[in-house]
Write a protein that holds these residues in place. Structure first.
Motif, mmCIF file in Angstrom:
data_model
loop_
_atom_site.group_PDB
_atom_site.id
_atom_site.type_symbol
_atom_site.label_atom_id
_atom_site.label_comp_id
_atom_site.label_asym_id
_atom_site.label_seq_id
_atom_site.Cartn_x
_atom_site.Cartn_y
_atom_site.Cartn_z
ATOM 1 N N LEU A 71 -34.916 -20.257 -28.803
ATOM 2 C CA LEU A 71 -35.922 -19.270 -29.160
ATOM 3 C C LEU A 71 -36.349 -18.507 -27.915
ATOM 4 O O LEU A 71 -36.713 -19.112 -26.905
ATOM 5 N N VAL A 72 -36.286 -17.182 -28.008
ATOM 6 C CA VAL A 72 -36.698 -16.314 -26.901
ATOM 7 C C VAL A 72 -37.601 -15.232 -27.481
ATOM 8 O O VAL A 72 -37.214 -14.554 -28.439
ATOM 9 N N PHE A 73 -38.801 -15.096 -26.920
ATOM 10 C CA PHE A 73 -39.694 -14.046 -27.415
ATOM 11 C C PHE A 73 -40.553 -13.500 -26.281
ATOM 12 O O PHE A 73 -40.778 -14.156 -25.278
ATOM 13 N N GLY A 74 -40.980 -12.272 -26.489
ATOM 14 C CA GLY A 74 -41.730 -11.565 -25.456
ATOM 15 C C GLY A 74 -43.231 -11.664 -25.633
ATOM 16 O O GLY A 74 -43.751 -12.270 -26.577
ATOM 17 N N THR A 75 -43.920 -11.029 -24.719
ATOM 18 C CA THR A 75 -45.383 -11.098 -24.664
ATOM 19 C C THR A 75 -46.063 -10.462 -25.870
ATOM 20 O O THR A 75 -47.164 -10.862 -26.228
ATOM 21 N N HIS A 76 -45.423 -9.495 -26.486
ATOM 22 C CA HIS A 76 -46.061 -8.775 -27.584
ATOM 23 C C HIS A 76 -46.068 -9.547 -28.896
ATOM 24 O O HIS A 76 -46.703 -9.119 -29.852
ATOM 25 N N VAL A 77 -45.376 -10.660 -28.934
ATOM 26 C CA VAL A 77 -45.291 -11.410 -30.191
ATOM 27 C C VAL A 77 -45.680 -12.881 -30.036
ATOM 28 O O VAL A 77 -45.298 -13.700 -30.874
ATOM 29 N N ILE A 78 -46.464 -13.219 -29.028
ATOM 30 C CA ILE A 78 -46.820 -14.634 -28.872
ATOM 31 C C ILE A 78 -47.593 -15.149 -30.078
ATOM 32 O O ILE A 78 -47.480 -16.321 -30.423
#
Length: 173
Positions: free
Chosen positions: A139-146
């Motif tokens: 799983l990899v996600f950015g700051t805008h979707v925490i």
């Protein structure tokens, strides 16, 4: 001087949607506890800036709500999450160093979920490198979707497919 990031609050409907995912994962973790007598555990590490520490507290709170128990030992974790930073070079180097250890951990614990998040993951070159060179990262996600951790984790757990969620903007508020 620390770089400041604007904090956007998700819409109420989005928060309600995430609460449904929290409940789903919580039920599964409660079933696991009923069967094994053990809680699933998570390990969280914030690397870099103060904002990452703040975001990690939010992520940890969501994991608590999902029925995960914190552990200070990576080797006990069913879910490992590193909140990464692209502002500080040492933090970025530390991530790549940790990924070497995670490769071996994941071989021994194939059901463990490995997640990377934060502003380092928002960098297109980094996300592509993770996608190509580190297939054990789930799983990899950015700051805008925490705030969407519950949904993203649910998708990862249900499909056992890799999930990459890296939008450029915060979306609707």
């Amino acid at each position: 001087m620390e770089r400041q990031r604007k904090t956007a609050l998700p819409a109420e409907a989005e928060l309600a949607r995430q609460m449904e995912y929290i409940r789903e994962i919580r039920q599964e973790n409660d079933r696991y506890f009923a069967e094994t007598g053990k809680h699933k555990k998570f390990y969280s590490l914030a690397m870099g800036c103060q904002m990452n520490a703040h975001d990690s507290e939010k992520l940890e709170g969501m994991l608590d709500e999902m029925g995960y128990e914190r552990t200070q030992e990576e080797t006990e974790a069913d879910f490992i999450i590193y909140n990464t930073c692209c502002v500080r070079e040492n933090a970025e180097l530390k991530v790549y160093g940790k990924l070497g250890w995670l490769k071996h951990y994941k071989k021994e614990n194939p059901d463990a979920v490995v997640a990377l998040c934060g502003c380092m993951m928002q960098q297109p070159r980094v996300a592509e490198k993770i996608r190509r060179s580190y297939p054990f990262v789930d799983l990899v996600f950015g700051t805008h979707v925490i705030h969407r951790l519950p949904e993203l984790l649910y998708r990862t757990l249900c499909g056992r497919n890799r999930v990459f969620e890296l939008p450029d903007e915060a979306g609707s508020i």
